[in-house]
Each structure stands twice: as C-alpha cells, then as structure tokens.
Write a protein that holds these residues in place. Sequence first.
Motif, PDB file in Angstrom:
ATOM      1  N   MET A   1       1.083  -1.392  -0.367  1.00  0.00           N
ATOM      2  CA  MET A   1      -0.102  -0.154  -0.195  1.00  0.00           C
ATOM      3  C   MET A   1       0.768   1.652  -0.269  1.00  0.00           C
ATOM      4  O   MET A   1       2.019   1.283   1.007  1.00  0.00           O
ATOM      5  N   ASP A   2       0.905   2.353  -0.965  1.00  0.00           N
ATOM      6  CA  ASP A   2       1.311   2.955  -1.100  1.00  0.00           C
ATOM      7  C   ASP A   2       0.830   4.393   0.031  1.00  0.00           C
ATOM      8  O   ASP A   2      -0.108   4.127   0.616  1.00  0.00           O
ATOM      9  N   GLU A   3       1.907   5.048   0.257  1.00  0.00           N
ATOM     10  CA  GLU A   3       1.263   6.497   1.350  1.00  0.00           C
ATOM     11  C   GLU A   3       0.217   6.941   1.223  1.00  0.00           C
ATOM     12  O   GLU A   3      -0.388   7.323   2.804  1.00  0.00           O
ATOM     13  N   LYS A   4      -0.289   8.005  -0.086  1.00  0.00           N
ATOM     14  CA  LYS A   4      -1.205   7.773  -0.018  1.00  0.00           C
ATOM     15  C   LYS A   4      -2.752   7.265  -0.183  1.00  0.00           C
ATOM     16  O   LYS A   4      -3.240   7.737   1.458  1.00  0.00           O
ATOM     17  N   THR A   5      -2.671   6.188  -0.642  1.00  0.00           N
ATOM     18  CA  THR A   5      -3.849   5.454   0.047  1.00  0.00           C
ATOM     19  C   THR A   5      -3.564   4.820   1.876  1.00  0.00           C
ATOM     20  O   THR A   5      -5.020   4.879   2.233  1.00  0.00           O
ATOM     21  N   ARG A   6      -2.761   5.039   2.625  1.00  0.00           N
ATOM     22  CA  ARG A   6      -2.204   4.378   3.618  1.00  0.00           C
ATOM     23  C   ARG A   6      -2.958   5.305   4.775  1.00  0.00           C
ATOM     24  O   ARG A   6      -3.565   5.791   5.181  1.00  0.00           O
ATOM     25  N   VAL A   7      -2.520   6.595   4.685  1.00  0.00           N
ATOM     26  CA  VAL A   7      -3.091   8.393   5.051  1.00  0.00           C
ATOM     27  C   VAL A   7      -4.838   8.003   4.765  1.00  0.00           C
ATOM     28  O   VAL A   7      -5.073   8.292   5.689  1.00  0.00           O
ATOM     29  N   GLU A   8      -5.304   8.184   3.566  1.00  0.00           N
ATOM     30  CA  GLU A   8      -7.165   7.992   3.154  1.00  0.00           C
ATOM     31  C   GLU A   8      -6.972   6.795   3.747  1.00  0.00           C
ATOM     32  O   GLU A   8      -8.093   7.019   5.132  1.00  0.00           O
ATOM     33  N   LYS A   9      -6.983   5.621   4.490  1.00  0.00           N
ATOM     34  CA  LYS A   9      -6.941   4.783   5.014  1.00  0.00           C
ATOM     35  C   LYS A   9      -7.522   4.699   6.564  1.00  0.00           C
ATOM     36  O   LYS A   9      -8.514   4.937   6.975  1.00  0.00           O
ATOM     37  N   ASP A  10      -6.309   5.784   7.023  1.00  0.00           N
ATOM     38  CA  ASP A  10      -6.100   5.577   8.361  1.00  0.00           C
ATOM     39  C   ASP A  10      -6.967   7.016   8.810  1.00  0.00           C
ATOM     40  O   ASP A  10      -7.486   7.423   9.345  1.00  0.00           O
ATOM     41  N   ILE A  11      -7.884   7.932   7.657  1.00  0.00           N
ATOM     42  CA  ILE A  11      -8.488   9.146   8.033  1.00  0.00           C
ATOM     43  C   ILE A  11      -9.591   8.553   7.945  1.00  0.00           C
ATOM     44  O   ILE A  11     -10.084   9.597   9.001  1.00  0.00           O
ATOM     45  N   VAL A  12     -10.368   7.796   7.126  1.00  0.00           N
ATOM     46  CA  VAL A  12     -11.486   7.261   7.338  1.00  0.00           C
ATOM     47  C   VAL A  12     -11.728   5.915   8.561  1.00  0.00           C
ATOM     48  O   VAL A  12     -12.873   6.158   9.259  1.00  0.00           O
ATOM     49  N   MET A  13     -10.825   5.653   8.695  1.00  0.00           N
ATOM     50  CA  MET A  13     -10.963   4.994  10.390  1.00  0.00           C
ATOM     51  C   MET A  13     -10.910   5.975  11.400  1.00  0.00           C
ATOM     52  O   MET A  13     -11.372   5.709  12.079  1.00  0.00           O
ATOM     53  N   PHE A  14     -10.110   6.968  11.347  1.00  0.00           N
ATOM     54  CA  PHE A  14     -10.092   8.049  12.417  1.00  0.00           C
ATOM     55  C   PHE A  14     -11.453   8.519  12.804  1.00  0.00           C
ATOM     56  O   PHE A  14     -12.388   8.776  13.183  1.00  0.00           O
ATOM     57  N   GLU A  35     -10.451  16.918  21.282  1.00  0.00           N
ATOM     58  CA  GLU A  35     -10.185  18.570  20.348  1.00  0.00           C
ATOM     59  C   GLU A  35      -8.737  18.151  19.740  1.00  0.00           C
ATOM     60  O   GLU A  35      -8.642  18.677  18.639  1.00  0.00           O
ATOM     61  N   LEU A  36      -7.964  17.806  20.657  1.00  0.00           N
ATOM     62  CA  LEU A  36      -6.763  18.164  20.153  1.00  0.00           C
ATOM     63  C   LEU A  36      -6.538  16.608  19.288  1.00  0.00           C
ATOM     64  O   LEU A  36      -5.858  17.391  18.357  1.00  0.00           O
ATOM     65  N   ALA A  37      -7.067  15.314  19.823  1.00  0.00           N
ATOM     66  CA  ALA A  37      -6.900  14.496  18.370  1.00  0.00           C
ATOM     67  C   ALA A  37      -7.820  15.414  16.912  1.00  0.00           C
ATOM     68  O   ALA A  37      -6.958  14.346  16.127  1.00  0.00           O
ATOM     69  N   SER A  38      -8.969  15.858  17.123  1.00  0.00           N
ATOM     70  CA  SER A  38      -9.142  16.653  15.620  1.00  0.00           C
ATOM     71  C   SER A  38      -8.362  17.557  15.498  1.00  0.00           C
ATOM     72  O   SER A  38      -8.874  17.574  13.895  1.00  0.00           O
ATOM     73  N   GLN A  39      -7.941  17.934  15.920  1.00  0.00           N
ATOM     74  CA  GLN A  39      -7.099  19.928  15.790  1.00  0.00           C
ATOM     75  C   GLN A  39      -5.499  18.308  14.484  1.00  0.00           C
ATOM     76  O   GLN A  39      -5.473  18.773  13.869  1.00  0.00           O
ATOM     77  N   TYR A  40      -4.975  17.053  15.087  1.00  0.00           N
ATOM     78  CA  TYR A  40      -4.500  16.622  14.380  1.00  0.00           C
ATOM     79  C   TYR A  40      -4.880  15.756  12.730  1.00  0.00           C
ATOM     80  O   TYR A  40      -3.521  15.784  12.224  1.00  0.00           O
ATOM     81  N   TYR A  41      -6.626  15.309  13.702  1.00  0.00           N
ATOM     82  CA  TYR A  41      -7.283  14.999  12.320  1.00  0.00           C
ATOM     83  C   TYR A  41      -6.493  15.978  10.753  1.00  0.00           C
ATOM     84  O   TYR A  41      -6.558  16.052  10.294  1.00  0.00           O
ATOM     85  N   GLU A  42      -7.442  17.633  11.358  1.00  0.00           N
ATOM     86  CA  GLU A  42      -7.331  18.199  10.657  1.00  0.00           C
ATOM     87  C   GLU A  42      -5.576  18.915  10.202  1.00  0.00           C
ATOM     88  O   GLU A  42      -5.502  18.705   8.718  1.00  0.00           O
TER      89      GLU A  42
END
Length: 75
Positions: A1-14, A35-42
Amino acid sequence: MDEKTRVEKDIVMFEENIKQINQNTLTDNQKKVIELASQYYEDTKYYAQKKDFFTAFGCINYAHGLLDAVLKTQH
C-alpha cells in the motif's frame, strides 16, 4: 500500500472511530483530548493535500493514539 492510500485509509478509520465516542459522558479532560485529536486529524488532511504523506502519517498516528486513550476509558 502506498503512503497516500495508507493516510487516506487512516483518515477514514479516525472518522469512524470518533463516532464511537459518547459525547454525553466525556469529562472536561477527555473533551480536551478529543479536541487535540481532532486538530491532529485536521493537520493530517492539510499535509496530505500538500502531498507530505510522511508528516500526515505522523499526525494521524497521534490522532489515533489520543482517540484510543479516550475510547479505552469510556468502556
């Protein structure tokens, strides 16, 4: 899995995991952690848009860790 796909998958999981948080039972400290977790998500989405997947992956890992800490204390 490439980096882009991995990050996109982790965003959905979050996004799925944050829905599991019962907002009605959160303490003030837990709200601050969410709130801090949401900031890291953004931040993750920002860096992913810039194609800096290394930094985006680091951000989403922090977001997941913070969210997991709250989820573990709610159950």
